[in-house]
Scaffold this active site. Structure first.
Site, PDB file in Angstrom:
ATOM      1  N   HIS A  80      14.835 -56.466 -32.864  1.00 15.82           N
ATOM      2  CA  HIS A  80      15.044 -55.707 -31.413  1.00 15.82           C
ATOM      3  C   HIS A  80      15.857 -53.760 -30.985  1.00 15.82           C
ATOM      4  O   HIS A  80      16.150 -53.304 -30.228  1.00 15.82           O
ATOM      5  CB  HIS A  80      16.205 -56.369 -30.908  1.00 15.82           C
ATOM      6  CG  HIS A  80      16.075 -57.675 -29.546  1.00 15.82           C
ATOM      7  ND1 HIS A  80      16.142 -58.405 -29.014  1.00 15.82           N
ATOM      8  CD2 HIS A  80      16.072 -59.010 -29.948  1.00 15.82           C
ATOM      9  CE1 HIS A  80      15.534 -58.640 -28.685  1.00 15.82           C
ATOM     10  NE2 HIS A  80      15.674 -59.510 -29.329  1.00 15.82           N
TER      11      HIS A  80
ATOM     12  N   ASP B  40      17.588 -45.801 -29.728  1.00 13.86           N
ATOM     13  CA  ASP B  40      18.345 -47.283 -29.250  1.00 13.86           C
ATOM     14  C   ASP B  40      17.162 -47.585 -29.351  1.00 13.86           C
ATOM     15  O   ASP B  40      15.887 -47.486 -28.642  1.00 13.86           O
ATOM     16  CB  ASP B  40      18.158 -46.601 -27.432  1.00 13.86           C
ATOM     17  CG  ASP B  40      19.534 -48.426 -27.371  1.00 13.86           C
ATOM     18  OD1 ASP B  40      19.466 -49.173 -27.578  1.00 13.86           O
ATOM     19  OD2 ASP B  40      20.249 -48.282 -26.055  1.00 13.86           O
TER      20      ASP B  40
END
Ligand code: GDG
Length: 570
Positions: free
Chosen positions: A165, A372
C-alpha cells in the site's frame, strides 16, 4: 470448499475498552475494510490480523478471540515487546521512512529485525492452522513482507497474493536496508505482487534484478521454477459511500453550522494523519508565503487543517507535532485578526459526517504529500463534490496523481509553484472547475474499491490457474507408452532440452551443475542417431555451455535466446 484468507497487520475492527471494563468492537471505516468486507464475511473466508491493542489478561484475550472468530476474524495477539519492536520499530521506524524516501529517519536495529521475523512467523503460523488445499491468501502491506515466503516454504502449491500500500522506493534507497535480500525473497514467495503505480512496480523489479540477480519479462519473474507476476492495481474508494454521505441531511446540517461560524470566506482544506511523509510543515510554509504574496486574500481565505494523531510513541512523530503546532501558532499570530483566523487547526479525528461536510465546503483541497502510496483523501474530496465545484491541488508524489491528471498537479518541494496553484485554484472559473471534477468523478466512480478487490482476486486466480496448467505433469504409464511409441515410429525427431532444472538439478554452485559422465553419454547417444536433431536451451552464457557441451553434435540456444549455434558451428 476453497476459501480466501485476507491477512493484514490490523484487523478491520478496533477493539476498545469501555468505562465498565467491557470490550467493544468498532468496525474500521477505512477503505480497505469496506472493500474487503464483501470477501471476508462470505462463507468460511477469514481475515487474520492484530486486533490493535495489548491484552494483559488471558481471559480478555480469550473473550476477544471468541467474539472476533464469530465474525470471521482470526486475531494474532502481540506482546508489548512485539508491538514496540515489530510494529513501532521495524515497520514504522525502519521500513516506513525508507519506503517514503525519508531514509535519514530510518533506524536499522537488529532487535527490530528479529522481532519483525518472529511476528511475521507468528502470522504465518496462524494462517497455516487454517489453511486447506485450494485456499487463496491475500497478504497486505509492508508489515508482513516475509509472510508469503514463510507460507510457500510449508505449502509450495498454495496461491498467495501480496499488495503493497505504500511506495516501493528506487533501488538506490532500498539497497540501504541491511535486510533487503530477505525482504525481497519474502515477497517473492507470492504468485502475484501488486503495487499502486507502475513506477513502484518498476522500482521493485529493478531491486529484484540488482539484489537477487533475477531478471523479468514484462513483469514476470522466474523464481525457483515458479512464475511471480507483478502488476499495478491503483486502489479506489467506496465512491457511493462518499457521494451519498455528502447528500445526507446530517452532513448538510453540519455544513450549515460550520459555514455560519466561518462567514463568507473561501475555504482551503488539508486532512492527514500526522506523518512526515505528508508534507504538513511545508504546506504551512506555503500558506504563509501565499498570504504574504497576495495580501488581498487576508481575511478572505482560511485553511481548515485536520491532523489525525498517529504513532505518537515514535520520537520523530512527537518532534513533528511540535513543529506543526509552532508553525500554526506563528502564522495565526502573524496574520490573524479579531474576526479572522487564518488556520483552523484540529489535532484529532472527526466522524465521517464532519469529514464529509468539510469536503463539501472546501473550495480548494490541498493534498501535497512529499510521498504517498496512493492517498485516499483526494479521491474522497472529489467524490463528495456533488455540485462539481471545487479544485484539487495534488502532489505529483502521491500515487493518485497518475489517475487524477485533471487536478492541479504540483511538486510539493517547489513552494512557489504551489503558491501559484493556490492562486489559480481560488480564481478558477466555475465551468472549468466543473469540467475537471466531472472527468475525475467519472474515473473514480468506475475504478472504485470493489473494482480493485475484484481485479486483484481475479488476477490471482488467473495466475494460479496458469501455474497449474504449466506445472510439470507426472506421466502416467499410458502417456509414457504413447511417447515411447511416437519416438520409435517418427522418421525425424526434434528434441529441445532445457539445461538447468531439466538435464541437471537447480543449484547456484556452478561446479554442482556441470554435466556428469552419465548425462554426456546420454546426449552423445541421442546426437549420434541421424533421425535426431538435439537442441539444448539455456540462459547460461555461451562460453560455459561451449566448454561443457561444445564437443557434442548438438545445437545451442544460449543466453536466453540471444545466442544460437547450430551443429555446423555457425
Ligand atoms: C496507506 C497508504 C494509501 C483521515 N482523517 C479522518 C479520517 N481519515 C481517513 C480518510 C482516508 C484515510 O483516513 C487516510 O487515507 P490514506 O490514503 O492516507 O490511507 P492510509 O490507510 O492511512 O495509508 C496510502 C492507502 O494505504 C490505501 O492503499 O492510499 O498511501 O499510506 O480514508 O478519510 N476518517 C475519519 N475522520 C478523520 O478525522 N472518519
Amino acid at each position: 470448499m476453497s476459501r480466501t484468507i485476507i491477512v493484514s497487520n490490523r484487523l478491520p475492527v478496533k477493539v476498545v475498552k469501555n468505562d465498565k471494563d467491557e470490550l467493544e468492537y468498532r468496525p474500521s471505516e477505512g477503505g480497505l475494510a469496506t472493500g474487503l468486507s464483501s470477501v471476508y464475511k462470505q462463507g468460511d473466508n477469514l481475515w487474520v490480523g492484530w486486533p490493535g491493542r495489548y491484552f494483559n489478561r488471558p481471559e480478555k484475550q480469550k473473550e476477544a478471540r471468541k467474539a472476533l472468530e464469530s465474525q470471521n476474524m482470526r486475531p494474532v495477539f502481540l506482546s508489548k515487546e512485539e508491538i514496540k519492536l515489530y510494529y513501532e520499530g521495524f515497520s514504522n521506524e525502519t521500513l516506513w521512512p525508507t519506503f517514503h524516501y525519508f531514509n535519514q529517519n530510518a533506524l536499522y536495529k537488529k532487535s527490530y529485525w528479529e522481532a519483525y521475523e518472529e511476528v511475521n512467523q507468528k502470522f504465518c503460523d496462524e494462517i497455516l492452522k487454517e489453511l486447506n488445499p485450494g485456499d487463496k491468501i491475500w497478504v497486505h502491506d509492508y508489515q508482513l513482507m516475509l509472510v508469503p515466503k514463510m507460507i510457500r516454504d510449508k505449502n509450495p502449491d498454495v496461491s498467495v497474493g501480496f499488495f503493497l500500500h505504500i511506495p516501493f522506493p528506487s533501488f538506490e534507497v532500498f539497497r540501504l536496508l541491511p535486510w533487503r535480500r530477505e525482504l525481497l525473497d519474502g515477497v517473492l514467495g507470492s504468485d502475484l505482487i501488486g503495487f499502486h503505480t507502475y513506477d513502484d512496480m518498476r522500482h521493485f523489479l529493478s531491486a529484484v534484478s540488482r539484489i537477487c540477480y533475477i531478471s523479468n519479462q514484462q513483469g514476470h519473474i522466474l523464481k525457483d521454477r515458479r512464475t511471480v507476476v507483478t502488476d499495478s492495481f491503483p486502489i479506489g474508494i467506496d465512491y457511493d459511500k462518499y457521494a451519498s454521505q455528502a447528500a445526507h441531511p446530517q452532513t448538510l446540517r453540519r455544513e450549515v453550522k460550520y459555514r455560519t461560524s466561518l462567514g463568507n470566506q473561501k475555504l482551503m482544506l488539508s486532512i492527514d494523519r500526522l506523518d512526515y511523509s505528508k508534507g504538513i510543515p511545508a504546506r504551512l510554509e506555503i500558506f504563509d508565503i501565499f498570504l504574504s504574496k497576495y495580501p488581498e486574500y487576508l481575511g478572505k481565505v482560511s485553511l481548515l487543517m485536520v491532523v489525525v494523531p498517529s504513532r505518537d510513541e515514535v520520537e520523530k512523530y512527537k518532534d513533528l507535532k511540535e513543529e506543526v503546532d509552532l508553525l500554526v501558532g506563528r502564522i495565526n499570530g502573524k496574520y490573524g485578526t479579531v474576526n479572522w483566523t487564518p488556520i483552523h487547526y484540529f489535532y484529532r479525528s472527526f466522524p465521517l459526517e464532519d469529514l464529509s461536510a468539510f469536503y463539501r465546503m472546501a473550495d480548494v483541497a490541498m493534498v501535497t504529500p512529499m510521498r504517498d502510496g496512493m492517498n485516499l483523501v483526494c479521491k474522497e474530496y472529489v467524490a463528495s463534490k456533488l455540485d462539481q465545484q471545487g479544485v484539487l491541488i495534488l502532489s505529483e508524489m502521491a500515487g493518485a496523481s497518475k489517475e487524477l491528471s485533471d487536478a492541479l498537479i504540483v511538486n510539493p518541494n517547489d513552494k512557489h509553484e504551489v503558491v501559484g496553484a493556490i492562486y489559480k485554484a481560488l480564481n478558477m472559473p466555475e465551468d472549468e472547475q466543473q469540467r475537471h471534477m466531472e472527468i475525475m468523478q467519472k474515473t473514480l466512480k468506475k475504478y472504485n474499491i470493489h473494482h480493485w478487490v475484484n481485479l486483484f482476486l481475479t488476477r490471482l486466480e488467473d495466475v494460479a490457474r496458469k501455474r497449474s496448467e504449466q506445472s510439470t505433469k507426472v506421466l502416467d504409464d499410458e502417456a509414457e507408452g504413447e511417447i515411447i511409441e511416437d519416438f520409435n515410429t517418427a522418421k525425424k525427431r526434434l528434441l529441445f532440452l532445457d539445461y538447468d532444472g531439466t538435464l541437471v538439478p537447480f543449484d547456484s554452485d556452478p561446479q554442482a551443475v556441470a554435466p556428469g559422465d552419465e548425462l554426456l553419454g546420454i546426449l552423445e547417444k541421442l546426437a549420434a542417431n541421424d533421425q535426431n536433431h538435439v537442441v539444448i536451451i539455456s540462459g547460461r552464457d555461451k562460453t560455459t555451455l561451449g566448454k561443457w557441451l561444445g564437443h557434442l553434435d548438438v545445437d545451442f540456444i544460449a543466453e536466453h535466446g540471444v545466442w544460437l549455434k547450430d551443429r555446423k558451428g555457425d
